[in-house]
Scaffold this active site. Sequence first.
Site, mmCIF file in Angstrom:
data_model
loop_
_atom_site.group_PDB
_atom_site.id
_atom_site.type_symbol
_atom_site.label_atom_id
_atom_site.label_comp_id
_atom_site.label_asym_id
_atom_site.label_seq_id
_atom_site.Cartn_x
_atom_site.Cartn_y
_atom_site.Cartn_z
ATOM 1 N N ASP A 188 37.943 -19.452 22.863
ATOM 2 C CA ASP A 188 37.219 -18.804 21.760
ATOM 3 C C ASP A 188 36.928 -17.339 22.023
ATOM 4 O OD1 ASP A 188 37.199 -20.878 20.011
ATOM 5 O OD2 ASP A 188 35.167 -21.551 20.455
ATOM 6 N N GLU A 228 19.263 -17.606 13.015
ATOM 7 C CA GLU A 228 18.680 -17.930 14.326
ATOM 8 C C GLU A 228 17.233 -17.456 14.470
ATOM 9 O OE1 GLU A 228 23.024 -18.177 14.590
ATOM 10 O OE2 GLU A 228 21.718 -16.515 13.973
ATOM 11 N N ARG A 280 30.249 -26.583 27.262
ATOM 12 C CA ARG A 280 31.136 -27.111 26.231
ATOM 13 C C ARG A 280 32.062 -28.206 26.777
ATOM 14 N NH1 ARG A 280 35.601 -23.599 22.757
ATOM 15 N NH2 ARG A 280 36.047 -25.203 21.205
ATOM 16 N N ASN A 284 0.809 -1.223 0.000
ATOM 17 C CA ASN A 284 0.000 0.000 0.000
ATOM 18 C C ASN A 284 0.845 1.277 0.000
ATOM 19 O OD1 ASN A 284 0.778 0.487 2.700
ATOM 20 N ND2 ASN A 284 -1.043 -0.525 3.521
#
Length: 608
Positions: free
Chosen positions: A414, A357, A464, A178
């Site tokens: 990491d 995700e 982990r 629109n």
Amino acid sequence: MPERDLQYLAGLAAQLRVDSVRAAAAAGSGHPTSSMSAADLMAVLFACHLRYDFDRPDNPANDHLIFSKGHASPLLYSLYKAAGAITDEELLTFRKRDSRLEGHPTPRLPWVDVATGSLGQGLPVGVGVAMAARLERLPYRVWVLCGDSELAEGSIWEAAEHAGSEGLANLTVIVDVNRLGQRGPTRHGWDTGAYARRFGAFGWHTIEIDGHDPGQIDFAFTDASNTRRRPTVILAKTRKGEGVLEVENREGAHGKALKDPDKAVAELGGVRDVRVEVHAPDAAAAPFRFDAGELEPPVWPVGEQVATRAAYGEALAALGAARGDVVALDGEVADSTKTETFAEAFPERFFEMYIAEQQLVAAAIGLQVRGWKPYAATFAAFLTRAHDFIRMAGVSGSSIRLVGSHAGVAIGEDGPSQMGLEDLAMLRTVHGSTVLYPCDANQTAALLAEMADLDGVSYLRTTRGATPVIYEPGERFPVGGSRVLRHSPGDRATIVAAGVTVHEALAAADDLRESGIPVGVIDVYSIKPVDSAALIEAATTTGNLITVEDHRIEGGLGDAVTDAVSELGPRVIKLAVTGLPGSATPQEQLADAGIDRHAIADAVKRLL
């Protein structure tokens, strides 16, 4: 299409506009102009193409209609009135206290699958519903009404790519082009070709039409229903506020009741009582479900070193063997989350969502609409990208199970970009959520099975690195519970931990005992709901609580404990991650964050 049918559809569309104006006028607010632009599209859909049994919203053969542009709720409710699902009296309760007709649709209405209104979510969820049809071997269709403004959302294109790649031919998106957004023109205005090129690049069948021409609309819906091996997008050029000169195609009219609703109603031809007979599905059909059996969870001996993420993978595969309604999704990290164990055992029930995700969570929401039990996994840190979908899942009351691995500084080298340090706080704030954080493999397997029948959003946090198994196989861990691991009448404080810090707390308690300082230890594996009774007892008997968590200090375990005992006034010391971690070994990370055994023991000594 015969002239008589065209006249009926035009009359129905006019009524939908009139009722949208009336509902917003009664409320004194709302989005009538956004509803008016899509009235012709929805009139044709309801009268000619939608297959839905309003008396049996749980009929598995029903089509699904998702209003991604949830602010056009006056149109949706006007459609329900025309279909005989609600009365005119109820229509005029729009946006009022205790009314089912909220400002944006929610599943308080039995015909609404999911709450919408946060733009860019309806299509991704619709992808999940369409994915479920393949599992169920059913021919229902998924119709999604989108606004053109929300096509700026990245989640739309995550969904477009996934649907195109998977060839979800049962999915049709209707875009109400629109031209006008909230504050002014959209990026592409009425250039439907710009949108067509984007969708086409993802493998979609694209149709561009005049969104106020019932004949073109009917042809487009028929074409979409006959298209095979790819989804369809109908790009309909419309005018916002169609039919009322005061607001038609005019800026500044978004999200407001019309200034002169009586004049607008008269301009639209007056109040009508047109009814639409929405055709029920041809025949009821039972959705396919996979075989089920007895649950035989994996077990690990006490003392064995096992990562809880590895336990999750094995336990999920065992649960999949026991329950044919369990499905698994992963964000292209299945070898790290260990969802790959399930994928290898049950490839038909595993969905690779890649590094998207938002679509990962949205697909889980769509699958649960159809009664599946989805477990969606990725790194805990990356779930933050999908927070708005998780929040809206709470609004919808959607029962999804999220699993965040690689949580906390304990992942090691990491570094901070990979560390989930905000996830507990994020999930605790979601309405109706459950937050679980196991410390060993057997506890992980037990909690994973508990999650299968939980309502609402539930979250399992995994680690982990390997940690020692401390619980015997077969022990139960009810949601809302905890475990007292150390206790004596002479305890001078209680250490409260969860997950990886449970092992640090136990080691600290042993060190303190050797120093002549007895302390209790509680494993609060259920962070929400938390075991208030156990915490209150500890606070009452020792008066000193030390919480320790591999998470930011805000919103996690420490705050959950404080909330439970604050009225009693005990001393609560919170140990958590407050600095910005770098790269280091897991044990160095725990020490640097001040949450290892030595930091815990030092905190107890300072407290006493």
